[in-house]
Design a protein around this motif. Sequence first.
Motif, PDB file in Angstrom:
ATOM      1  N   GLY A 176       0.893  -1.353  -0.078  1.00 61.61           N
ATOM      2  CA  GLY A 176       0.068  -0.067   0.174  1.00 61.61           C
ATOM      3  C   GLY A 176       0.853   1.311  -0.137  1.00 61.61           C
ATOM      4  O   GLY A 176       0.263   2.281  -0.013  1.00 61.61           O
ATOM      5  N   SER A 177       2.192   1.096  -0.446  1.00 62.62           N
ATOM      6  CA  SER A 177       2.745   2.202  -0.009  1.00 62.62           C
ATOM      7  C   SER A 177       2.832   3.081  -1.354  1.00 62.62           C
ATOM      8  O   SER A 177       3.279   4.509  -1.227  1.00 62.62           O
ATOM      9  CB  SER A 177       4.475   2.081  -0.047  1.00 62.62           C
ATOM     10  N   THR A 178       2.222   2.898  -2.366  1.00 61.64           N
ATOM     11  CA  THR A 178       1.988   3.576  -3.310  1.00 61.64           C
ATOM     12  C   THR A 178       0.944   4.824  -2.976  1.00 61.64           C
ATOM     13  O   THR A 178       1.063   6.045  -3.864  1.00 61.64           O
ATOM     14  CB  THR A 178       1.139   2.876  -4.700  1.00 61.64           C
ATOM     15  N   GLY A 179       0.308   4.723  -1.844  1.00 60.10           N
ATOM     16  CA  GLY A 179      -0.629   5.827  -1.204  1.00 60.10           C
ATOM     17  C   GLY A 179       0.285   6.705  -0.621  1.00 60.10           C
ATOM     18  O   GLY A 179      -0.364   7.817  -0.105  1.00 60.10           O
ATOM     19  N   LYS A 180       1.492   6.594  -0.512  1.00 62.10           N
ATOM     20  CA  LYS A 180       2.410   7.376   0.169  1.00 62.10           C
ATOM     21  C   LYS A 180       2.259   7.857   1.584  1.00 62.10           C
ATOM     22  O   LYS A 180       2.763   8.732   2.160  1.00 62.10           O
ATOM     23  CB  LYS A 180       2.477   8.945  -0.669  1.00 62.10           C
ATOM     24  N   LEU A 181       1.376   7.074   2.190  1.00 61.27           N
ATOM     25  CA  LEU A 181       0.956   7.233   3.650  1.00 61.27           C
ATOM     26  C   LEU A 181       0.668   5.859   4.156  1.00 61.27           C
ATOM     27  O   LEU A 181      -0.409   5.310   3.694  1.00 61.27           O
ATOM     28  CB  LEU A 181       0.120   8.102   3.824  1.00 61.27           C
ATOM     29  N   VAL A 182       1.227   5.697   5.478  1.00 60.54           N
ATOM     30  CA  VAL A 182       0.762   4.528   6.278  1.00 60.54           C
ATOM     31  C   VAL A 182       0.677   4.785   7.699  1.00 60.54           C
ATOM     32  O   VAL A 182       1.524   5.628   8.111  1.00 60.54           O
ATOM     33  CB  VAL A 182       1.776   3.385   6.105  1.00 60.54           C
ATOM     34  N   GLU A 183      -0.548   4.631   8.195  1.00 57.16           N
ATOM     35  CA  GLU A 183      -0.761   5.147   9.628  1.00 57.16           C
ATOM     36  C   GLU A 183      -0.776   4.171  10.623  1.00 57.16           C
ATOM     37  O   GLU A 183      -1.672   3.048  10.187  1.00 57.16           O
ATOM     38  CB  GLU A 183      -2.209   6.086   9.578  1.00 57.16           C
ATOM     39  N   ILE A 184      -0.349   4.184  11.789  1.00 55.73           N
ATOM     40  CA  ILE A 184      -0.594   3.268  12.690  1.00 55.73           C
ATOM     41  C   ILE A 184      -1.418   4.235  13.841  1.00 55.73           C
ATOM     42  O   ILE A 184      -0.855   5.188  14.457  1.00 55.73           O
ATOM     43  CB  ILE A 184       0.691   3.004  13.503  1.00 55.73           C
ATOM     44  N   ILE A 185      -2.508   3.667  14.151  1.00 51.27           N
ATOM     45  CA  ILE A 185      -3.621   4.415  15.180  1.00 51.27           C
ATOM     46  C   ILE A 185      -3.893   3.369  16.466  1.00 51.27           C
ATOM     47  O   ILE A 185      -4.358   2.542  16.027  1.00 51.27           O
ATOM     48  CB  ILE A 185      -4.816   4.791  14.231  1.00 51.27           C
ATOM     49  N   VAL A 186      -3.710   4.216  17.265  1.00 47.21           N
ATOM     50  CA  VAL A 186      -4.266   3.558  18.712  1.00 47.21           C
ATOM     51  C   VAL A 186      -5.063   4.141  19.370  1.00 47.21           C
ATOM     52  O   VAL A 186      -5.026   5.459  19.529  1.00 47.21           O
ATOM     53  CB  VAL A 186      -2.973   3.608  19.812  1.00 47.21           C
ATOM     54  N   ARG A 187      -6.463   3.499  19.449  1.00 44.98           N
ATOM     55  CA  ARG A 187      -7.571   3.977  20.140  1.00 44.98           C
ATOM     56  C   ARG A 187      -7.906   3.323  21.284  1.00 44.98           C
ATOM     57  O   ARG A 187      -7.817   1.795  21.378  1.00 44.98           O
ATOM     58  CB  ARG A 187      -8.638   4.318  19.242  1.00 44.98           C
ATOM     59  N   SER A 188      -8.744   3.745  22.236  1.00 41.77           N
ATOM     60  CA  SER A 188      -9.265   2.841  23.618  1.00 41.77           C
ATOM     61  C   SER A 188     -10.650   3.437  24.015  1.00 41.77           C
ATOM     62  O   SER A 188     -10.645   4.789  23.969  1.00 41.77           O
ATOM     63  CB  SER A 188      -8.275   2.983  24.657  1.00 41.77           C
ATOM     64  N   ASP A 189     -11.660   2.606  23.973  1.00 35.77           N
ATOM     65  CA  ASP A 189     -13.020   3.079  24.083  1.00 35.77           C
ATOM     66  C   ASP A 189     -13.555   1.840  24.514  1.00 35.77           C
ATOM     67  O   ASP A 189     -13.613   0.587  23.880  1.00 35.77           O
ATOM     68  CB  ASP A 189     -13.443   3.722  22.834  1.00 35.77           C
ATOM     69  N   ALA A 190     -14.690   2.184  25.639  1.00 31.41           N
ATOM     70  CA  ALA A 190     -15.640   1.118  26.176  1.00 31.41           C
ATOM     71  C   ALA A 190     -15.040  -0.327  26.131  1.00 31.41           C
ATOM     72  O   ALA A 190     -15.608  -1.339  25.933  1.00 31.41           O
ATOM     73  CB  ALA A 190     -16.850   1.057  24.720  1.00 31.41           C
TER      74      ALA A 190
END
Length: 339
Positions: free
Chosen positions: A246-260
């Motif tokens: 997926g690097s052709t999209g020029k951005l990779v995100e690692i997202i950490v969330r906490s809920d419920a």
Amino acid sequence: MPNTVPQPADLVHAMPDPALVVDAQGVVRLANEQAVELLEADPAGRHLSATLRAPDVLEAVAETTSGAGSASVDYEIRVPVPRAFRAHISCLGAGKGALITLRDLTREQQIERMRADFVANASHELRTPLTALSGFLETIQGPARTDPRAQDKFLGLMKSQSERMRRLIDDLLSLSRIEMNEHVRPSGEVDLNRVAAHVRDVFSGMARELECELKLASDGPAVVTGSRDELVQVLQNLAENALKYGSTGKLVEIIVRSDAGWADVSVRDYGPGIAEQHIPRLTERFYRVNAQDSRSRGGTGLGLAIVKHIVNRHRGRLVIASELGKGSTFTMRLPVKAG
């Protein structure tokens, strides 16, 4: 000094396997700690059917308590992870109920299944690189015997194929080890923000080489019960896949969330995405959306299978969302550590 005779309750509590005593009506009168842990509640005072949902076992208990001697019944539970047991029911005497012991057969069955799977999978996947190596050797020994440039070329290809075999064997062994312990939940404490930061640092060089930005975002604390090494392995597999495909999209995100009560770690890319019909099968062993492309990038076809089994072991869920032309998001959902 007078001898002390152990009481029946002491003997039940001393048993290494889950054990319960039921009366003639099938009401649980006693359960040891192992049984309480397995059933996730103390069944004492309730009918056995309220906590053990296995019709064959309940039928055997009814027959045994009516004076039919003893019986053994195999049964399975499906949640939170599949487990197999053998229930042995022994009559305590006419009208006195029965003793039920539960032996966990999960590991034994998994070992047998893994032996068969390992042979089948390894023989299938190793055949291609072995065939290639054999062909290269024949060429070096034959037409390229006196051609140093051709020999260098084929030796390089042989090295590539041998490295592919090594990765494949490493992943097969890793998957087998994880599957063997999948029914045992890890007990450590893991900060998912630290895991995510570690993985970002590990793959920052790869991201630069691919001219892709690798970002980390978090909305707060996310501490779970688990194995740090295994959760790092999950996130590394997801991040590496996102960068490879997926690097052709020029951005990779690692997202950490906490809920419920849940902690989510998502890896999102903005690449070509995955067609909807492939998504349900992505975690199958050796399933590839594009086999040739996967092999050319060094993929073994086992990464997401490893991810799935680690997440299962942590009593979590793997959620996959993708849309052609817009990218993919792989999310690991884990229960937040209590307290």
